[in-house]
Scaffold this active site. Structure first.
Site, PDB file in Angstrom:
ATOM      1  N   LYS A   1     -36.035 -79.157 -42.814  1.00  0.00           N
ATOM      2  CA  LYS A   1     -35.034 -79.845 -42.001  1.00  0.00           C
ATOM      3  C   LYS A   1     -33.780 -78.982 -41.948  1.00  0.00           C
ATOM      4  O   LYS A   1     -33.322 -78.473 -42.984  1.00  0.00           O
ATOM      5  CB  LYS A   1     -34.732 -81.209 -42.623  1.00  0.00           C
ATOM      6  CG  LYS A   1     -33.845 -82.118 -41.794  1.00  0.00           C
ATOM      7  CD  LYS A   1     -33.673 -83.448 -42.516  1.00  0.00           C
ATOM      8  CE  LYS A   1     -32.747 -84.385 -41.764  1.00  0.00           C
ATOM      9  NZ  LYS A   1     -32.516 -85.647 -42.516  1.00  0.00           N
TER      10      LYS A   1
ATOM     11  N   HIS B   1     -30.678 -79.982 -40.681  1.00  0.00           N
ATOM     12  CA  HIS B   1     -29.430 -80.718 -40.563  1.00  0.00           C
ATOM     13  C   HIS B   1     -29.418 -81.844 -41.588  1.00  0.00           C
ATOM     14  O   HIS B   1     -30.463 -82.211 -42.133  1.00  0.00           O
ATOM     15  CB  HIS B   1     -29.276 -81.312 -39.151  1.00  0.00           C
ATOM     16  CG  HIS B   1     -30.358 -82.289 -38.791  1.00  0.00           C
ATOM     17  ND1 HIS B   1     -31.617 -81.879 -38.397  1.00  0.00           N
ATOM     18  CD2 HIS B   1     -30.386 -83.655 -38.813  1.00  0.00           C
ATOM     19  CE1 HIS B   1     -32.362 -82.943 -38.157  1.00  0.00           C
ATOM     20  NE2 HIS B   1     -31.647 -84.033 -38.398  1.00  0.00           N
TER      21      HIS B   1
END
Length: 223
Positions: free
Chosen positions: A104, A106
């Site tokens: 991921k 963010h």
């Protein structure tokens, strides 16, 4: 056999996680039994499952570890259920950690869920079952690539006691030999047979199924 092991065997059958009959495995083998940990779906089932894992981890590895790592995807609920149970049964707070299939970029960025791994952490890996030993090839570099950690061991629910790929040994024995940490199970298929056939009513493992299992292990059993 410890009482929790016998209870766990009955639990797997009652939850229809461990079934007997005729099944085609991913490897193409025709097996007289099949295990699907995805069949644990209710709160009470996961609570009990976490407790069985916690007892087996405590028996095999003691309390000297900090993190329980459950590989995506089935290892995620296993790790969460088990750290809750471990706190309840033994009064020690173990952190859970799992991985995402894709990193991921963010928010809570990175490849890990739950606790981050830190230098000096002692880690136990938790999985449902391993037949070939291939899954650890993905998990090991994820765990050791995040920090300078020590892997205390690996725990699975069932030792199928079959030959691993390219070996006459079981997957758990191959992992122990290759990665230099113990790989253990809550129960083995020998213990399942003992509980459900040798000392059981022979209504789950019938005479016909026992014969099929004997033939299966004559061909695919670990040495």
């Amino acid at each position: 056999m410890e009482s929790y092991k016998k209870e766990f065997i009955d639990f797997m059958v009652d939850c229809q996680v461990l079934k007997f009959g005729s099944f085609t495995l991913k490897s193409g083998r025709q097996s007289p039994f099949f295990m699907n940990a995805g069949a644990y779906v209710t709160g009470s089932q996961l609570m009990k499952l976490g407790e069985y894992y916690a007892k087996a981890i405590h028996d095999n590895f003691g309390d000297d570890f900090d993190v329980l790592f459950g590989p995506a995807y089935k290892g995620i609920p296993l790790s969460v259920a088990c750290v809750i149970a471990y706190s309840k049964l033994y009064g020690k707070e173990i952190r859970y950690c799992s991985n995402r299939k894709e990193a991921k970029d963010h928010g809570d960025a990175g490849i890990l869920l739950g606790s981050k791994l830190k230098d000096g952490d002692r880690v136990v890996i938790i999985e449902d079952v391993t037949t070939s030993g291939k899954s650890i090839e993905e998990t090991y570099p994820i765990v050791t690539g995040q920090a300078k950690v020590t892997i205390v061991g690996e725990i699975v629910s069932l030792n199928r006691m079959e030959r691993a790929a390219d070996s006459d040994k079981s997957a758990l024995d191959v992992i122990t030999e290759k990665y230099k940490f113990p790989a253990r199970a809550i129960v083995s298929m020998d213990e399942v047979i003992q509980a459900l056939y040798t000392e059981g009513k022979k209504d789950v493992i019938t005479e016909d199924i026992k014969k099929a299992m004997d033939e299966y292990y004559a061909e695919w059993g670990a040495k």
